[in-house]
Motif scaffolding. Structure first.
Motif, PDB file in Angstrom:
ATOM      1  N   GLY A   1      -3.551  -6.338  -6.516  1.00 46.44           N
ATOM      2  CA  GLY A   1      -2.656  -5.260  -6.134  1.00 46.44           C
ATOM      3  C   GLY A   1      -3.056  -3.903  -6.676  1.00 46.44           C
ATOM      4  O   GLY A   1      -2.335  -2.928  -6.488  1.00 46.44           O
ATOM      5  N   LEU A   2      -4.212  -3.824  -7.353  1.00 46.20           N
ATOM      6  CA  LEU A   2      -4.680  -2.538  -7.871  1.00 46.20           C
ATOM      7  C   LEU A   2      -5.250  -1.690  -6.743  1.00 46.20           C
ATOM      8  O   LEU A   2      -5.841  -2.206  -5.797  1.00 46.20           O
ATOM      9  CB  LEU A   2      -5.763  -2.750  -8.931  1.00 46.20           C
ATOM     10  N   VAL A   3      -5.093  -0.374  -6.844  1.00 42.06           N
ATOM     11  CA  VAL A   3      -5.661   0.539  -5.860  1.00 42.06           C
ATOM     12  C   VAL A   3      -7.172   0.549  -6.056  1.00 42.06           C
ATOM     13  O   VAL A   3      -7.677   0.938  -7.110  1.00 42.06           O
ATOM     14  CB  VAL A   3      -5.089   1.960  -6.008  1.00 42.06           C
TER      15      VAL A   3
ATOM     16  N   ALA B 253       0.830  -1.200   0.000  1.00 39.08           N
ATOM     17  CA  ALA B 253       0.000   0.000   0.000  1.00 39.08           C
ATOM     18  C   ALA B 253       0.869   1.256   0.000  1.00 39.08           C
ATOM     19  O   ALA B 253       0.562   2.231  -0.690  1.00 39.08           O
ATOM     20  CB  ALA B 253      -0.952  -0.010   1.204  1.00 39.08           C
TER      21      ALA B 253
ATOM     22  N   VAL C 232      -5.216   3.870   1.762  1.00 40.22           N
ATOM     23  CA  VAL C 232      -5.035   3.154   0.504  1.00 40.22           C
ATOM     24  C   VAL C 232      -5.442   1.702   0.717  1.00 40.22           C
ATOM     25  O   VAL C 232      -4.938   1.034   1.617  1.00 40.22           O
ATOM     26  CB  VAL C 232      -3.557   3.197   0.041  1.00 40.22           C
TER      27      VAL C 232
ATOM     28  N   LEU D 286      -2.715   1.130 -12.602  1.00 34.99           N
ATOM     29  CA  LEU D 286      -2.462   1.012 -11.173  1.00 34.99           C
ATOM     30  C   LEU D 286      -3.757   0.931 -10.367  1.00 34.99           C
ATOM     31  O   LEU D 286      -3.751   0.494  -9.222  1.00 34.99           O
ATOM     32  CB  LEU D 286      -1.628   2.211 -10.689  1.00 34.99           C
ATOM     33  N   PHE D 287      -4.891   1.319 -10.965  1.00 33.02           N
ATOM     34  CA  PHE D 287      -6.155   1.456 -10.252  1.00 33.02           C
ATOM     35  C   PHE D 287      -7.223   0.520 -10.811  1.00 33.02           C
ATOM     36  O   PHE D 287      -7.161   0.127 -11.977  1.00 33.02           O
ATOM     37  CB  PHE D 287      -6.671   2.904 -10.396  1.00 33.02           C
TER      38      PHE D 287
ATOM     39  N   LEU E  85      -5.955  -2.002  -1.384  1.00 34.22           N
ATOM     40  CA  LEU E  85      -5.625  -2.717  -2.618  1.00 34.22           C
ATOM     41  C   LEU E  85      -6.527  -3.925  -2.770  1.00 34.22           C
ATOM     42  O   LEU E  85      -6.932  -4.535  -1.778  1.00 34.22           O
ATOM     43  CB  LEU E  85      -4.167  -3.190  -2.585  1.00 34.22           C
TER      44      LEU E  85
ATOM     45  N   VAL F 131       1.085   7.028  -6.440  1.00 38.51           N
ATOM     46  CA  VAL F 131      -0.071   7.915  -6.593  1.00 38.51           C
ATOM     47  C   VAL F 131       0.346   9.366  -6.396  1.00 38.51           C
ATOM     48  O   VAL F 131      -0.027  10.249  -7.182  1.00 38.51           O
ATOM     49  CB  VAL F 131      -1.202   7.532  -5.601  1.00 38.51           C
TER      50      VAL F 131
ATOM     51  N   ALA G 120       2.211   1.809  -3.467  1.00 42.10           N
ATOM     52  CA  ALA G 120       1.157   2.366  -4.320  1.00 42.10           C
ATOM     53  C   ALA G 120       0.939   3.840  -3.990  1.00 42.10           C
ATOM     54  O   ALA G 120       0.776   4.670  -4.895  1.00 42.10           O
ATOM     55  CB  ALA G 120      -0.135   1.573  -4.141  1.00 42.10           C
TER      56      ALA G 120
END
Length: 178
Positions: free
Chosen positions: A156-158, A76, A150, A96-97, A152, A83, A79
């Protein structure tokens, strides 16, 4: 039963947040729940940003990962660093999201970019633990202290992202426990 970062209900509630992704003022009530779903929806989560101002909540130590493994909070934080840099550049990498979060961020990117640039350079990032699988961080910039959350998803995507300026630290001594 423990709740992990992969919690679908929390991810859905946070992804539906829309304007709640960034907050700039603390709420007046310390123990209120905040609905992050559209009006009329039943989903609420505790307001984890706010807590007793005079008495910080004890944070459980972050568990050490076995050698060669990365913890959820470390993922996190990685990430979060990405971000912040993407907000600073006013260009997010949608890969990433989750799709819903990427769409919401693109719609507010100019505002978020202006805010993060105004904060100045990152001085420090401190993990403050996790609540319901969402990592919470104190990010101190050159011109502001901020709080970030944050979350995930499995890949592993936000899937959840919120931030606001940190409330000022109280200069009053902590009240004695009753």
């Amino acid at each position: 039963m423990t709740v992990s970062i992969k919690t679908t209900a929390l991810v859905f509630a946070l992804a539906a947040a829309g304007p709640a992704l960034a907050q700039t003022t603390p709420t007046p009530s310390l123990n209120q729940s905040r609905s992050l779903a559209p009006s009329g929806a039943a989903a609420t989560i505790p307001n984890t940003f706010d807590g007793p101002a005079a008495q910080p909540r004890p944070v459980a130590p972050l568990p050490a990962a076995p050698a060669g493994q990365v913890t959820d909070i470390e993922m996190a934080e990685g990430a979060l660093r990405a971000v912040i840099e993407q907000f600073r550049a006013a260009d997010i990498d949608e890969r990433l999201f989750t799709p819903g979060v990427a769409t919401q961020l693109n719609g507010q990117l100019a505002n978020y970019s202006r805010l993060v640039r105004g904060y100045g350079a990152v001085q420090s990032i401190e993990a403050q633990g996790a609540t319901n699988g969402v990592g919470q961080f104190l990010v101190v910039f050159e011109n502001a202290a901020t709080q970030w959350q944050v979350g995930l998803e499995d890949g592993g995507l936000v899937a959840a992202l919120r931030f606001r300026e940190a409330p000022p630290e109280s200069s009053e001594p902590a009240a004695p426990a009753a």
